[in-house]
Write an enzyme that holds these catalytic residues in place. Structure first.
Site, short mmCIF file in Angstrom:
data_model
loop_
_atom_site.label_atom_id
_atom_site.label_comp_id
_atom_site.label_asym_id
_atom_site.label_seq_id
_atom_site.Cartn_x
_atom_site.Cartn_y
_atom_site.Cartn_z
N GLU A 19 5.02 -5.10 6.86
CA GLU A 19 4.34 -4.07 7.63
C GLU A 19 4.95 -3.90 9.02
OE1 GLU A 19 2.89 -6.45 5.83
OE2 GLU A 19 1.20 -5.63 4.70
N ALA A 44 0.86 -1.17 0.00
CA ALA A 44 0.00 0.00 0.00
C ALA A 44 0.90 1.23 0.00
CB ALA A 44 -0.89 -0.02 1.23
N GLY A 71 0.64 -5.05 0.84
CA GLY A 71 -0.60 -5.06 0.07
C GLY A 71 -0.42 -5.64 -1.33
N GLU A 87 -0.61 -9.24 -0.79
CA GLU A 87 -2.01 -9.56 -0.48
C GLU A 87 -2.86 -9.53 -1.75
OE1 GLU A 87 -2.23 -8.02 4.12
OE2 GLU A 87 -2.26 -6.52 2.55
N1 DAK Z 1 4.61 3.19 -0.72
C1 DAK Z 1 5.04 4.38 -1.23
N2 DAK Z 1 6.22 4.52 -1.86
C2 DAK Z 1 7.01 3.44 -1.97
C3 DAK Z 1 6.64 2.18 -1.46
C4 DAK Z 1 5.36 2.07 -0.81
N3 DAK Z 1 4.88 0.91 -0.32
N4 DAK Z 1 7.62 1.29 -1.72
C5 DAK Z 1 8.58 1.99 -2.36
N5 DAK Z 1 8.21 3.27 -2.52
C6 DAK Z 1 8.95 4.35 -3.18
C7 DAK Z 1 10.16 4.78 -2.35
O1 DAK Z 1 9.76 5.73 -1.35
C8 DAK Z 1 11.06 5.40 -3.42
O2 DAK Z 1 10.56 6.69 -3.71
P1 DAK Z 1 11.61 7.92 -3.95
O3 DAK Z 1 12.46 7.97 -2.76
O4 DAK Z 1 12.36 7.52 -5.21
O5 DAK Z 1 10.72 9.11 -4.15
C9 DAK Z 1 10.79 4.52 -4.63
O6 DAK Z 1 9.53 3.86 -4.39
C10 DAK Z 1 11.84 3.44 -4.84
O7 DAK Z 1 11.97 2.74 -3.61
P2 DAK Z 1 13.39 2.51 -2.90
O8 DAK Z 1 14.33 3.61 -3.21
O9 DAK Z 1 13.10 2.21 -1.48
O10 DAK Z 1 13.87 1.21 -3.68
P3 DAK Z 1 14.83 0.06 -3.15
O11 DAK Z 1 15.10 -0.81 -4.35
O12 DAK Z 1 16.00 0.62 -2.40
O13 DAK Z 1 13.97 -0.76 -2.08
C11 DAK Z 1 11.97 -1.91 -1.32
C12 DAK Z 1 12.85 -1.48 -2.53
C13 DAK Z 1 10.71 -2.56 -1.88
C14 DAK Z 1 12.73 -2.92 -0.47
C15 DAK Z 1 11.62 -0.66 -0.46
O14 DAK Z 1 11.13 0.36 -1.35
C16 DAK Z 1 10.58 -0.92 0.58
O15 DAK Z 1 10.87 -1.47 1.64
N6 DAK Z 1 9.34 -0.45 0.34
C17 DAK Z 1 8.27 -0.50 1.32
C18 DAK Z 1 7.69 -1.88 1.43
C19 DAK Z 1 6.60 -1.92 2.50
O16 DAK Z 1 6.84 -1.62 3.68
N7 DAK Z 1 5.41 -2.32 2.07
C20 DAK Z 1 4.26 -2.49 3.00
C21 DAK Z 1 3.44 -1.22 3.04
S1 DAK Z 1 2.05 -1.34 4.16
C22 DAK Z 1 -5.62 -2.61 3.68
C23 DAK Z 1 -5.12 -3.04 2.47
C24 DAK Z 1 -3.74 -3.13 2.31
C25 DAK Z 1 -2.87 -2.76 3.31
C26 DAK Z 1 -3.37 -2.35 4.50
C27 DAK Z 1 -4.76 -2.26 4.70
N8 DAK Z 1 -7.05 -2.52 3.90
C28 DAK Z 1 -7.96 -2.93 2.84
C29 DAK Z 1 -7.56 -2.16 5.15
C30 DAK Z 1 -1.45 -2.86 3.06
C31 DAK Z 1 -0.48 -2.25 3.78
C32 DAK Z 1 0.90 -2.22 3.24
O17 DAK Z 1 1.20 -2.73 2.22
#
Ligand code: DAK
Length: 263
Positions: free
Chosen positions: A137, A71, A114, A117
């Site tokens: 998360e 997400a 997400g 998911e």
């Molecule tokens: N959201 C927003 N931006 C993101 C992102 C995300 N999930 N993942 C990556 N980006 C952005 C980064 O901020 C970066 O942006 P800039 O700095 O260039 O502006 C760009 O994408 C490239 O990312 P990185 O520079 O970090 O790239 P790397 O190759 O170094 O690392 C990575 C890749 C995938 C390991 C890293 O980006 C990362 O850890 N990303 C976050 C992964 C994460 O934590 N995902 C879980 C998010 S929480 C629901 C439905 C769904 C959900 C909840 C509720 N309901 C229906 C109630 C879901 C929740 C989630 O998914």
């Protein structure tokens, strides 16, 4: 292409639809690794709703670097519980999951949170050998919200789901295959091609039978064994009211390919 298939964050390719019954939806926010904001989910659901009448098999994919990294964290950062509750994401996820025809996730690169998911909410996952899965998360102080403690656990079991959701560690495509999370691992350059081939095979079958099988398999996640078996039997009986069942069996006996009408 019809104007209602022009979207901002996804690409909808219907060129194979009339020939092979397959539609490809590509998540297209590469700058944020296809992070799933509400707008993107809304577009996916709108695209599915726009093609549903045509009984398509859908391939859902991203790009080589990411299927979807979760997400959109930027969108969520300042949210209050009431924002989350009032957001229509929950409704959109429910609509996604109720699409009646098969959706194949063709996953390359990051498939996290997400994104993972969403892939699990599809009917099956074909993964490229560069795919990285996870429920990270916990690394950002929150919990999964769309199946990362539920579908994931029911698919891979408590030990593996707990390990990955509680540590936030990623796992690769081969580990995912071993756990039964993905149907097949292929060289990442061929992931979408393989998914389309699989979709084409399905598109040659009776659409109503596909729909009933999808319903039955999903029921295995949602009901008791007895309830699921009852639904399965009823769906089996139902096929005997269909032209497609008569055609399928007739074609087998006449040693020719069936011509299904979806009736
Ligand atoms: N959201 C927003 N931006 C993101 C992102 C995300 N999930 N993942 C990556 N980006 C952005 C980064 O901020 C970066 O942006 P800039 O700095 O260039 O502006 C760009 O994408 C490239 O990312 P990185 O520079 O970090 O790239 P790397 O190759 O170094 O690392 C990575 C890749 C995938 C390991 C890293 O980006 C990362 O850890 N990303 C976050 C992964 C994460 O934590 N995902 C879980 C998010 S929480 C629901 C439905 C769904 C959900 C909840 C509720 N309901 C229906 C109630 C879901 C929740 C989630 O998914």
């Amino acid at each position: 292409m019809n104007s209602h298939f022009d979207f901002e964050n996804i690409l909808v390719d219907t060129k194979d639809l009339s020939q092979s019954g397959v539609v490809t939806i590509t998540l297209n926010r590469p700058k944020v690794l296809n992070a799933l904001d509400t707008h993107t989910l809304r577009e996916i659901v709108a695209a599915l709703s726009g093609i549903k009448e045509l009984s398509p098999i859908v391939v859902l994919t991203g790009n080589d670097k990411a299927f979807a990294a979760g997400a959109d964290i930027k969108q969520m950062l300042a949210a209050k519980p009431s924002d989350q509750i009032n957001d229509d994401r929950e409704k959109l996820w429910t609509e996604f999951c109720s699409f009646p025809f098969p959706i194949i996730a063709a996953v390359n690169g990051f498939c996290l949170g997400g994104g993972h998911e969403l892939a699990m909410a599809c009917d099956l996952i074909i993964a490229g050998d560069n795919a990285k899965f996870g429920q990270p998360e916990i690394n950002i102080g929150t919990t999964p919200g769309a199946g990362g403690t539920q579908r994931f656990t029911r698919t891979v079991g408590k030990a593996k789901a707990s390990y990955y959701a509680l540590t936030g560690e990623m796992f690769d495509a081969f580990a995912a295959e071993k756990m039964g999370l993905v149907a097949k691992v292929v060289p990442y350059r061929t992931t979408v091609v393989e998914a389309k081939e699989c979709a084409k095979k399905m598109a040659q079958k009776s659409p109503m039978a596909l729909r009933l099988i999808k319903e039955g398999i999903n029921a295995a996640f949602n009901t008791t064994l007895n309830e699921g078996l009852k639904l399965e039997r009823r769906n089996f009986y139902l096929t005997f009211s269909m032209d497609d069942q008569k055609e399928g069996m007739q074609a087998f006996l006449e040693k020719r390919p069936p011509q299904y009408t979806g009736q």
